[in-house]
Scaffold this motif. Structure first.
Motif, PDB file in Angstrom:
ATOM      1  N   MET A   1       0.819  -1.185   0.000  1.00  0.00           N
ATOM      2  CA  MET A   1       0.000   0.000   0.000  1.00  0.00           C
ATOM      3  C   MET A   1       0.867   1.255   0.000  1.00  0.00           C
ATOM      4  O   MET A   1       0.564   2.223  -0.685  1.00  0.00           O
ATOM      5  N   ALA A   2       1.952   1.222   0.777  1.00  0.00           N
ATOM      6  CA  ALA A   2       2.839   2.383   0.855  1.00  0.00           C
ATOM      7  C   ALA A   2       3.526   2.640  -0.481  1.00  0.00           C
ATOM      8  O   ALA A   2       3.596   3.787  -0.936  1.00  0.00           O
ATOM      9  N   VAL A   3       4.007   1.584  -1.116  1.00  0.00           N
ATOM     10  CA  VAL A   3       4.684   1.733  -2.406  1.00  0.00           C
ATOM     11  C   VAL A   3       3.683   2.190  -3.464  1.00  0.00           C
ATOM     12  O   VAL A   3       4.001   3.026  -4.314  1.00  0.00           O
ATOM     13  N   PHE A   4       2.463   1.676  -3.418  1.00  0.00           N
ATOM     14  CA  PHE A   4       1.426   2.086  -4.367  1.00  0.00           C
ATOM     15  C   PHE A   4       1.118   3.573  -4.211  1.00  0.00           C
ATOM     16  O   PHE A   4       1.035   4.311  -5.198  1.00  0.00           O
ATOM     17  N   LEU A   6       3.013   5.919  -2.883  1.00  0.00           N
ATOM     18  CA  LEU A   6       4.178   6.695  -3.298  1.00  0.00           C
ATOM     19  C   LEU A   6       4.280   6.740  -4.818  1.00  0.00           C
ATOM     20  O   LEU A   6       4.540   7.792  -5.406  1.00  0.00           O
ATOM     21  N   GLY A   7       4.071   5.593  -5.462  1.00  0.00           N
ATOM     22  CA  GLY A   7       4.109   5.544  -6.921  1.00  0.00           C
ATOM     23  C   GLY A   7       3.024   6.391  -7.554  1.00  0.00           C
ATOM     24  O   GLY A   7       3.239   7.046  -8.578  1.00  0.00           O
ATOM     25  N   MET A   8       1.841   6.376  -6.972  1.00  0.00           N
ATOM     26  CA  MET A   8       0.751   7.188  -7.502  1.00  0.00           C
ATOM     27  C   MET A   8       1.093   8.673  -7.401  1.00  0.00           C
ATOM     28  O   MET A   8       0.831   9.453  -8.324  1.00  0.00           O
ATOM     29  N   GLY A   9       1.697   9.073  -6.310  1.00  0.00           N
ATOM     30  CA  GLY A   9       2.074  10.466  -6.151  1.00  0.00           C
ATOM     31  C   GLY A   9       3.181  10.892  -7.087  1.00  0.00           C
ATOM     32  O   GLY A   9       3.217  12.025  -7.565  1.00  0.00           O
ATOM     33  N   PHE A  26      -2.565  17.190  -3.977  1.00  0.00           N
ATOM     34  CA  PHE A  26      -2.893  15.770  -3.843  1.00  0.00           C
ATOM     35  C   PHE A  26      -1.671  14.897  -4.113  1.00  0.00           C
ATOM     36  O   PHE A  26      -1.438  13.914  -3.416  1.00  0.00           O
ATOM     37  N   LYS A  27      -0.873  15.273  -5.114  1.00  0.00           N
ATOM     38  CA  LYS A  27       0.360  14.520  -5.397  1.00  0.00           C
ATOM     39  C   LYS A  27       1.321  14.602  -4.219  1.00  0.00           C
ATOM     40  O   LYS A  27       1.923  13.609  -3.829  1.00  0.00           O
ATOM     41  N   CYS A  28       1.459  15.804  -3.630  1.00  0.00           N
ATOM     42  CA  CYS A  28       2.350  15.966  -2.471  1.00  0.00           C
ATOM     43  C   CYS A  28       1.853  15.145  -1.281  1.00  0.00           C
ATOM     44  O   CYS A  28       2.654  14.520  -0.577  1.00  0.00           O
ATOM     45  N   ILE A  35       5.684   7.821   1.899  1.00  0.00           N
ATOM     46  CA  ILE A  35       6.955   7.781   2.635  1.00  0.00           C
ATOM     47  C   ILE A  35       6.708   7.496   4.114  1.00  0.00           C
ATOM     48  O   ILE A  35       7.437   6.725   4.741  1.00  0.00           O
ATOM     49  N   GLY A  36       5.663   8.095   4.679  1.00  0.00           N
ATOM     50  CA  GLY A  36       5.329   7.834   6.080  1.00  0.00           C
ATOM     51  C   GLY A  36       4.989   6.376   6.336  1.00  0.00           C
ATOM     52  O   GLY A  36       5.428   5.784   7.325  1.00  0.00           O
ATOM     53  N   LEU A  37       4.199   5.768   5.442  1.00  0.00           N
ATOM     54  CA  LEU A  37       3.860   4.348   5.605  1.00  0.00           C
ATOM     55  C   LEU A  37       5.082   3.456   5.468  1.00  0.00           C
ATOM     56  O   LEU A  37       5.228   2.474   6.203  1.00  0.00           O
ATOM     57  N   ILE A  38       5.966   3.786   4.535  1.00  0.00           N
ATOM     58  CA  ILE A  38       7.190   2.989   4.372  1.00  0.00           C
ATOM     59  C   ILE A  38       8.034   3.059   5.645  1.00  0.00           C
ATOM     60  O   ILE A  38       8.540   2.044   6.126  1.00  0.00           O
TER      61      ILE A  38
END
Length: 122
Positions: A1-4, A6-9, A26-28, A35-38
């Protein structure tokens, strides 16, 4: 979920959002949230990956002694903490009440401290 997230942003164009300020904010937010979830889940993930080898080869560490503390098994989150010889272990199987005061032999994974087996010794 975190990588998804981050990738979406980082890589998603978000052309459906017409207002440029909303699109950039929204991108930020996606990048910061990713990054926080990672950072939140990275230590547990890394130690879990490092325990795959000992788990597959059944190379567990063993501790023997009387437990100083046995936490209660949660109703929703089925884990309990066992403190034995100044070491906290994570158990997912309930210990029988008659074995709580006995000397226990516990086999656990070295990095995550998850209990693999418990045996009463006496």
């Amino acid at each position: 979920m975190a990588v998804f997230t981050l990738g979406m942003g980082l890589f998603h164009g978000m052309k459906q959002i017409e207002n440029i300020v909303k699109r950039i904010s929204f991108k930020c937010c996606c990048i910061i949230f990713g990054i926080g979830l990672i950072l939140l889940f990275a230590p547990k993930t890394v130690s879990g990956i490092q325990d795959i080898g000992p788990y597959l080869s059944q190379d567990y560490e063993t501790v023997t002694g009387k437990p100083n503390y046995i936490g209660s098994m949660g109703k929703k989150w089925r884990e309990q903490t066992i403190e034995i010889n100044q070491m906290e272990l994570i158990n997912t199987r309930d210990i029988a009440w008659e074995n709580r005061d006995k000397t226990l032999e516990i086999k656990y994974l070295p990095r995550t401290k998850y209990v693999m087996s418990i045996r009463a010794v006496e």
